[in-house]
Design a protein around this motif. Structure first.
Motif, PDB file in Angstrom:
ATOM      1  N   VAL A 186       0.844  -1.201   0.000  1.00 27.24           N
ATOM      2  CA  VAL A 186       0.000   0.000   0.000  1.00 27.24           C
ATOM      3  C   VAL A 186       0.876   1.246   0.000  1.00 27.24           C
ATOM      4  CG1 VAL A 186      -1.765   1.311   1.233  1.00 27.24           C
ATOM      5  CG2 VAL A 186      -1.862  -1.190   1.220  1.00 27.24           C
ATOM      6  N   PHE A 187       0.607   2.098  -0.954  1.00 25.39           N
ATOM      7  CA  PHE A 187       1.260   3.410  -1.024  1.00 25.39           C
ATOM      8  C   PHE A 187       0.168   4.420  -0.662  1.00 25.39           C
ATOM      9  CE2 PHE A 187       2.719   7.287  -3.010  1.00 25.39           C
ATOM     10  CZ  PHE A 187       4.112   7.246  -2.920  1.00 25.39           C
ATOM     11  N   GLU A 188       0.222   4.926   0.547  1.00 29.40           N
ATOM     12  CA  GLU A 188      -0.882   5.736   1.057  1.00 29.40           C
ATOM     13  C   GLU A 188      -0.568   7.233   1.006  1.00 29.40           C
ATOM     14  OE1 GLU A 188      -3.592   6.315   5.114  1.00 29.40           O
ATOM     15  OE2 GLU A 188      -2.051   4.750   5.014  1.00 29.40           O
ATOM     16  N   ILE A 189      -1.488   7.965   0.419  1.00 32.44           N
ATOM     17  CA  ILE A 189      -1.418   9.429   0.428  1.00 32.44           C
ATOM     18  C   ILE A 189      -2.591   9.937   1.255  1.00 32.44           C
ATOM     19  CG2 ILE A 189      -1.504  11.550  -0.939  1.00 32.44           C
ATOM     20  CD1 ILE A 189      -0.366   9.983  -3.285  1.00 32.44           C
ATOM     21  N   HIS A 190      -2.294  10.567   2.379  1.00 39.45           N
ATOM     22  CA  HIS A 190      -3.335  11.123   3.239  1.00 39.45           C
ATOM     23  C   HIS A 190      -3.084  12.616   3.382  1.00 39.45           C
ATOM     24  CE1 HIS A 190      -6.488  11.298   6.201  1.00 39.45           C
ATOM     25  NE2 HIS A 190      -5.653  11.869   7.065  1.00 39.45           N
ATOM     26  N   ASN A 191      -4.038  13.406   2.922  1.00 41.59           N
ATOM     27  CA  ASN A 191      -3.869  14.860   2.842  1.00 41.59           C
ATOM     28  C   ASN A 191      -2.641  15.184   1.987  1.00 41.59           C
ATOM     29  OD1 ASN A 191      -6.140  15.185   4.434  1.00 41.59           O
ATOM     30  ND2 ASN A 191      -4.981  15.311   6.332  1.00 41.59           N
TER      31      ASN A 191
END
Length: 215
Positions: A114-119
């Motif tokens: 998982v490559f997560e972008i949050h804000n």
């Protein structure tokens, strides 16, 4: 008679000169260049469902929760949510890979994939975080890892990009982030097979940590 002939010849000469002048003006006019529009499809499903693509316009939603839920419901109806970006002379259609949460109560995904972008922050394994300015370098490391580093993806084909925002955060930056993300992904891989989810963080279930063996 001679005077009449002179007048006629003069008139013909004037008409010829005027005609030449108009042709010269036409030849001097700049030729308009044709604009070539590039069309790229990202996240192509390569299934019949893609023909039933449903356009999502983030500007029509008041909050992130409703937008992410709408994307999942479209999938539950056997269609594919998509977002179209128009930048300069390029049109990008991004097909989202959201799961149907109604049919699948949860998905178990290895955090390394998982490559997560949050804000405006990138997260890896819930422990490492990077500013969005590091997008290209972190994404490249994830794509090129091939299972070498246990903190990064096992395989680029298994990589999922999860995008989420706080409810109070202005998620209107989504289009900007999608533009930057697809641009960097294509630059690294020369491919458009990126898998993007619009995620409510509560739905993204990761496997529990491995239990230590008791000796």
């Amino acid at each position: 008679m001679k005077n009449t002939l002179k007048i006629s010849l003069t008139t013909i000469l004037i008409l010829i000169l005027n005609g030449c002048g108009k042709n010269e003006k036409k030849e001097q006019q700049p030729i308009e260049k044709e604009t070539i529009v590039i069309q790229r499809d990202f996240g192509n499903w390569k299934t019949e469902n893609q023909r039933l693509g449903v356009e999502l316009n983030p500007k029509q939603f008041d909050n992130w929760f409703d937008l992410a839920e709408r994307a999942s419901k479209i999938v539950c109806n056997d269609s594919v949510p998509k977002i179209t970006l128009k930048t300069g002379n390029e049109i990008r259609t991004i097909y989202l890979h959201n799961p149907c949460w109604e049919k699948d109560s949860y998905k178990i995904i290895k955090s390394k994939n998982v490559f997560e972008i949050h804000n405006d922050t990138i997260f890896k394994n819930k422990k490492n975080f990077f500013p969005l300015d590091s997008l290209e370098s972190v994404l490249r490391k994830d794509i090129k890892n091939n299972g070498v580093n246990p903190m990064f993806s096992e395989n680029s084909k298994k990589l999922i990009v999860s995008i989420s925002y706080d409810k109070k955060n202005k998620f209107k930056r989504l289009l900007h982030h999608l533009d930057k993300l697809t641009d960097k992904y294509y630059g690294i891989t020369n491919n458009t097979d990126i898998k993007i989810w619009l995620t409510n963080k509560d739905h993204l279930k990761l496997p529990p940590p491995a239990k230590k063996e008791i000796k």
